[in-house]
Design an enzyme around this catalytic site. Structure first.
Site, short mmCIF file in Angstrom:
data_model
loop_
_atom_site.label_atom_id
_atom_site.label_comp_id
_atom_site.label_asym_id
_atom_site.label_seq_id
_atom_site.Cartn_x
_atom_site.Cartn_y
_atom_site.Cartn_z
N HIS A 281 1.66 2.62 -3.44
CA HIS A 281 0.61 3.47 -4.02
C HIS A 281 0.67 4.86 -3.41
O HIS A 281 0.49 5.87 -4.09
CB HIS A 281 -0.78 2.86 -3.79
CG HIS A 281 -1.00 1.57 -4.51
ND1 HIS A 281 -1.26 1.53 -5.87
CD2 HIS A 281 -0.98 0.28 -4.11
CE1 HIS A 281 -1.40 0.27 -6.25
NE2 HIS A 281 -1.23 -0.50 -5.20
N GLU A 282 0.88 4.89 -2.09
CA GLU A 282 0.94 6.18 -1.37
C GLU A 282 2.11 7.01 -1.89
O GLU A 282 1.94 8.18 -2.25
CB GLU A 282 1.11 5.89 0.13
CG GLU A 282 1.51 7.13 0.93
CD GLU A 282 1.43 6.92 2.45
OE1 GLU A 282 0.90 5.89 2.90
OE2 GLU A 282 1.91 7.80 3.17
N ARG A 283 3.30 6.41 -1.91
CA ARG A 283 4.50 7.18 -2.30
C ARG A 283 4.42 7.61 -3.75
O ARG A 283 4.79 8.73 -4.09
CB ARG A 283 5.76 6.36 -2.02
CG ARG A 283 6.01 6.24 -0.55
CD ARG A 283 7.09 5.25 -0.18
NE ARG A 283 7.06 5.07 1.28
CZ ARG A 283 7.53 4.02 1.92
NH1 ARG A 283 8.08 3.00 1.25
NH2 ARG A 283 7.45 3.94 3.23
N SER B 189 1.75 8.31 -5.38
CA SER B 189 0.73 9.37 -5.55
C SER B 189 1.29 10.76 -5.26
O SER B 189 0.82 11.75 -5.80
CB SER B 189 -0.50 9.10 -4.68
OG SER B 189 -0.21 9.33 -3.31
N GLN C 289 0.83 -1.20 0.00
CA GLN C 289 0.00 0.00 0.00
C GLN C 289 0.87 1.26 0.00
O GLN C 289 0.54 2.26 -0.63
CB GLN C 289 -0.93 -0.02 1.21
CG GLN C 289 -2.03 1.04 1.16
CD GLN C 289 -3.22 0.71 2.04
OE1 GLN C 289 -4.33 0.51 1.54
NE2 GLN C 289 -3.02 0.66 3.34
#
Ligand SMILES: Cc1cc2nc3c(=O)[nH]c(=O)nc-3n(C[C@H](O)[C@H](O)[C@H](O)COP(=O)(O)OP(=O)(O)OC[C@H]3O[C@@H](n4cnc5c(N)ncnc54)[C@H](O)[C@@H]3O)c2cc1C
Length: 389
Positions: free
Chosen positions: A251-253, A255, A248
């Site tokens: 996806h965070e980094r 974004s 996850q």
């Protein structure tokens, strides 16, 4: 190359991408930027209202399965969306939105059961529920494995005790995607990821935090006191939460990169506008070669970052692991954004120091990218490990 390629952007984006880009840009210009000063002053965006509008336009589920209301599009479309978030004149809201789309929901999408997808993913995509990601704790940030929040199984429930720190969207969230320990043993297979509804008894926002920047994003410390969470709120398998969260994080980094890249370009553009007008020693400041060269240096570095982002998108599109490149992208983006914000503020002189100027807000906000979602040093650690150092 075909004759249809008229600009560098045409190499990556077609008519459909451009339509999405225009729709997001229009939304930012009409529904966000006119209100951002007020939201900064209030230290809060009315996310429930805003997300409903974004959900109706399909912005909150670009990559997600149409079965749950998503658009079922690919990473290029997601990149277009994220790039346009960089035009928001308050980075805090870009962060709040990506918490919803890229931080609190990817694991539910990838590993959640049908109940979680129907109840939380679908509602997050529609903008009917606000999500938050609850990993960091007062005693565990860079070292996620030091977290102490414990979820003990009791029949059909887990009973959660602990506290989570710096939680974005924390005061408004309808659910927290929360990482907790589920065993006293050592190692990485002792953590599990849960969806914790905010209205369960024992969930308490202990305090709203006062911050250096990203004022319009609300950040909170959340306390979990004997919170009874049904077993169906476990994401995937017990003991695999750490692995899910590491995925996850990618996806965070990722974004953060496209919107940071656009935000850097916006800072440079507004600085160019300012120094074209500002007359010092009888001539506009832009006539000073040293300033023009500094701008050219920054633009070159931003272009390099943009190309790395597009390389990452290609890797993702091909189904390849992009952990190394995403970590490198974040390691470039954080310090570069701080440096550009600082340099642009300097070119504004005293005016840059005034809170009424967009550049002073951008300067305060930019500092977050080197810390949030894993500090620069953690990116170095990941890259070193992957290189076998
Ligand atoms: C505004 C804001 C919003 C946030 N939102 C969320 C959220 O929604 N959900 C969530 O779970 N978390 C959130 N965070 C937490 C964020 O992810 C952590 O702050 C970050 O991971 C760093 O952890 P820490 O603050 O505990 O720093 P620490 O772990 O105490 O580290 C302090 C510093 O030490 C250095 N350091 C750490 N490890 C090493 C190393 N191995 N080698 C060398 N130097 C090192 C780094 O410079 C680091 O910044 C948010 C933070 C902020 C500031």
């Amino acid at each position: 190359m075909s004759g249809k390629v008229k600009s560098a952007d045409d190499l990556y984006f077609n008519k459909d991408h451009n339509m999405v880009r225009q729709a997001v840009r229009d939304f930012v210009n009409k529904e966000i930027n006119p209100h951002i000063d007020e939201w900064e002053d209030q230290r809060m965006v009315p996310l429930k209202k805003l997300f409903k509008k974004m959900g109706k336009l399909g912005f909150l589920g670009i990559r997600y399965d149409p079965k749950y209301g998503g658009q079922g599009l690919d990473y290029w479309y997601e990149t277009v969306f994220l790039e346009e978030l960089g035009r928001i004149q308050g980075l805090g809201l870009a962060v709040a939105i990506t918490v919803q789309t890229n931080m609190a929901t990817p694991a539910i999408d990838e590993f959640g059961n049908d109940y979680l997808k129907e109840t939380f993913l679908k509602a997050a995509i529609a903008g009917e529920k606000v999500g938050a990601i609850a990993v960091t704790e007062p005693g565990a940030g860079s070292d996620v494995s030091a977290l102490a929040t414990f979820a003990r199984r009791e029949g059909d429930h887990y009973v959660i005790n602990g506290s989570k720190m710096y939680i974005t969207n924390g005061t408004q969230a309808d659910f927290y995607t929360l990482l907790a320990r589920t065993s006293d043993e050592q190692g990485y297979h002792v953590f599990s990821l849960f969806v914790v509804p905010a209205d369960l008894s024992g969930v308490k926002v202990s305090r709203k935090l006062d911050k250096l920047g990203v004022w319009c994003s609300d950040t909170a410390e959340i306390f979990f006191d004997n919170v009874r969470v049904p077993v169906e709120n476990l994401i995937g398998n017990e003991g695999e939460g750490f692995i899910y969260q590491m995925r996850q994080f990618q996806h965070e980094r990722f974004s953060l990169l496209p919107f940071a890249c656009t935000a850097m370009r916006v800072m440079i553009d507004l600085t160019v506008d300012y120094i074209k007008e500002r007359v010092v020693f009888g001539r506009p400041l832009i006539k000073k070669q040293v300033l023009r060269h500094r701008l050219a240096d920054w633009l070159t570095e931003v272009e390099c970052l943009k190309q790395l982002i597009y390389h990452i998108v290609r890797l993702k599109q091909a189904g390849l692991d992009a952990t190394r490149e995403i970590s490198m992208g974040k390691l470039v983006a954080g310090p570069l954004m701080s440096r550009i914000a600082d340099g642009c503020l300097q070119m504004h002189g005293g005016m840059g120091y005034m809170n009424e100027m967009t550049i002073s807000r951008a300067f305060r906000d930019s500092r977050l990218i080197s810390i949030g979602g894993g500090a620069d040093e953690i990116m170095c650690e990941i890259i070193s490990k992957l290189e076998g150092f």
